[in-house]
Design an enzyme around this catalytic site. Structure first.
Site, PDB file in Angstrom:
ATOM      1  N   ASP A  18      21.697 -24.075  21.006  1.00  0.00           N
ATOM      2  CA  ASP A  18      21.983 -22.736  20.690  1.00  0.00           C
ATOM      3  C   ASP A  18      22.512 -22.334  19.321  1.00  0.00           C
ATOM      4  O   ASP A  18      23.056 -23.346  18.637  1.00  0.00           O
ATOM      5  CB  ASP A  18      23.143 -22.335  21.577  1.00  0.00           C
ATOM      6  CG  ASP A  18      23.421 -20.821  21.811  1.00  0.00           C
ATOM      7  OD1 ASP A  18      22.459 -19.933  21.349  1.00  0.00           O
ATOM      8  OD2 ASP A  18      24.282 -20.389  22.354  1.00  0.00           O
ATOM      9  N   HIS A  35      14.972 -20.158  13.975  1.00  0.00           N
ATOM     10  CA  HIS A  35      13.978 -20.947  15.113  1.00  0.00           C
ATOM     11  C   HIS A  35      13.161 -22.043  14.240  1.00  0.00           C
ATOM     12  O   HIS A  35      13.082 -23.058  14.981  1.00  0.00           O
ATOM     13  CB  HIS A  35      13.186 -19.866  15.698  1.00  0.00           C
ATOM     14  CG  HIS A  35      13.877 -18.839  16.562  1.00  0.00           C
ATOM     15  ND1 HIS A  35      14.979 -19.432  17.392  1.00  0.00           N
ATOM     16  CD2 HIS A  35      13.848 -17.488  16.923  1.00  0.00           C
ATOM     17  CE1 HIS A  35      15.426 -18.223  18.168  1.00  0.00           C
ATOM     18  NE2 HIS A  35      14.912 -17.342  17.731  1.00  0.00           N
ATOM     19  N   LEU A 129      10.720 -42.847  25.211  1.00  0.00           N
ATOM     20  CA  LEU A 129      11.660 -41.738  25.237  1.00  0.00           C
ATOM     21  C   LEU A 129      10.815 -40.729  26.310  1.00  0.00           C
ATOM     22  O   LEU A 129       9.715 -40.466  25.898  1.00  0.00           O
ATOM     23  CB  LEU A 129      12.101 -40.904  24.188  1.00  0.00           C
ATOM     24  CG  LEU A 129      12.941 -39.662  24.233  1.00  0.00           C
ATOM     25  CD1 LEU A 129      14.182 -40.064  24.626  1.00  0.00           C
ATOM     26  CD2 LEU A 129      12.921 -39.080  23.169  1.00  0.00           C
TER      27      LEU A 129
END
Ligand code: FPP
Length: 244
Positions: A18, A35, A129
């Site tokens: 956020d 962004h 991962l």
């Protein structure tokens, strides 16, 4: 494990990324700029998690509520997601990352779905991962879908009401086969879950930092891991000290 550490590394870290908009506003730039910087922070976080040996990283990229943002921002986020995955997929594949989309695929555009399917297919045999990208994701929607499927199974006589257990519900979630998150990090300072992994977060440790997502670097990630390692996890039981 060194002194003062109560836990090893978390197996599964989830992040609520956020603060992109505020990061851009503070620089008098449009939200889009935040962004775009957010993607850079995401790449850093993925590499760091992978190098540290964390097994699963789940990131909240687009919620089911994000569709209500201004349409130009929604379009920008969709295009950014598409472009980022086209550009990064080869490197992620080489680094052994396995990508999984978690979220509602039914309302995504065919181009977005195509790139996700390719990313999942290309990395499905990787053993490093696991990167879960929560996209068009909502925790309540996920649980509602699971409830609907269970009701259908009961109605067809395939299972009984007694067969509905937490473990059974778990098998119907997007995150089935991944352990619950040990640690949930939220950047940007807000203290809420925002419909993220509602079921899975039952015993997650929560770490909130005021750092805005585009500024979240390796040092910030390391601090979150250290804070987690110093916590006592009780899972509803009393502490070991009190028992003795
Ligand atoms: C929240 O910041 C962030 C988002 C809604 C989008 C997250 C997306 C990225 C980090 C980049 C793209 C991701 C991928 C998977 C390629 P906000 O806009 O709510 O910030 P604010 O709270 O400051 O307004």
């Amino acid at each position: 494990m060194s002194k003062g550490r109560k836990n090893g590394l978390p197996k599964h870290v989830a992040i609520i990324m956020d603060g992109n908009g505020r990061w851009a506003n503070r620089r008098a730039m449009p939200r889009f700029f935040g962004h775009r910087q957010g993607v850079k922070a995401l790449k850093t976080a993925v590499r760091y998690a992978s190098n540290q040996g964390i097994a699963v990283l789940t990131v909240y990229a687009f919620s089911t509520e994000n569709w209500t943002r201004p349409q130009d921002e929604v379009k920008f986020l969709m295009d950014l997601m598409h472009k980022t995955f086209v550009q990064e997929i080869e490197e992620l594949r080489r680094e052994g990352v396995r990508i999984q989309l978690i979220g509602d695929r039914s309302t995504l555009s065919p181009d977005i779905l195509k790139v996700w399917n390719q990313a999942e297919e290309l990395t499905k045999d990787n053993t490093g991962l696991v990167l879960n990208v929560a996209f068009n994701y909502g925790g309540r929607q996920e649980i509602t879908k699971a409830a609907q499927r269970l009701a259908e199974q009961v109605a067809r006589g395939e299972i009984t009401v007694e067969d509905i257990t937490p473990e059974k519900i778990d098998t119907l979630l997007y995150t089935h086969k991944t352990p619950d998150p040990d640690l949930i990090i939220r950047t940007g300072g807000e203290m809420r879950l925002s419909n993220f992994l509602l079921w899975q977060a039952a015993y997650s440790e929560f770490y909130v930092t005021d750092v805005l997502w585009p500024d979240f670097g390796e040092g910030d990630f390391a601090q979150a891991l250290q804070a987690y390692q110093a916590r006592e996890r009780r899972f509803g039981q009393v502490s070991a000290k009190e028992q003795s």
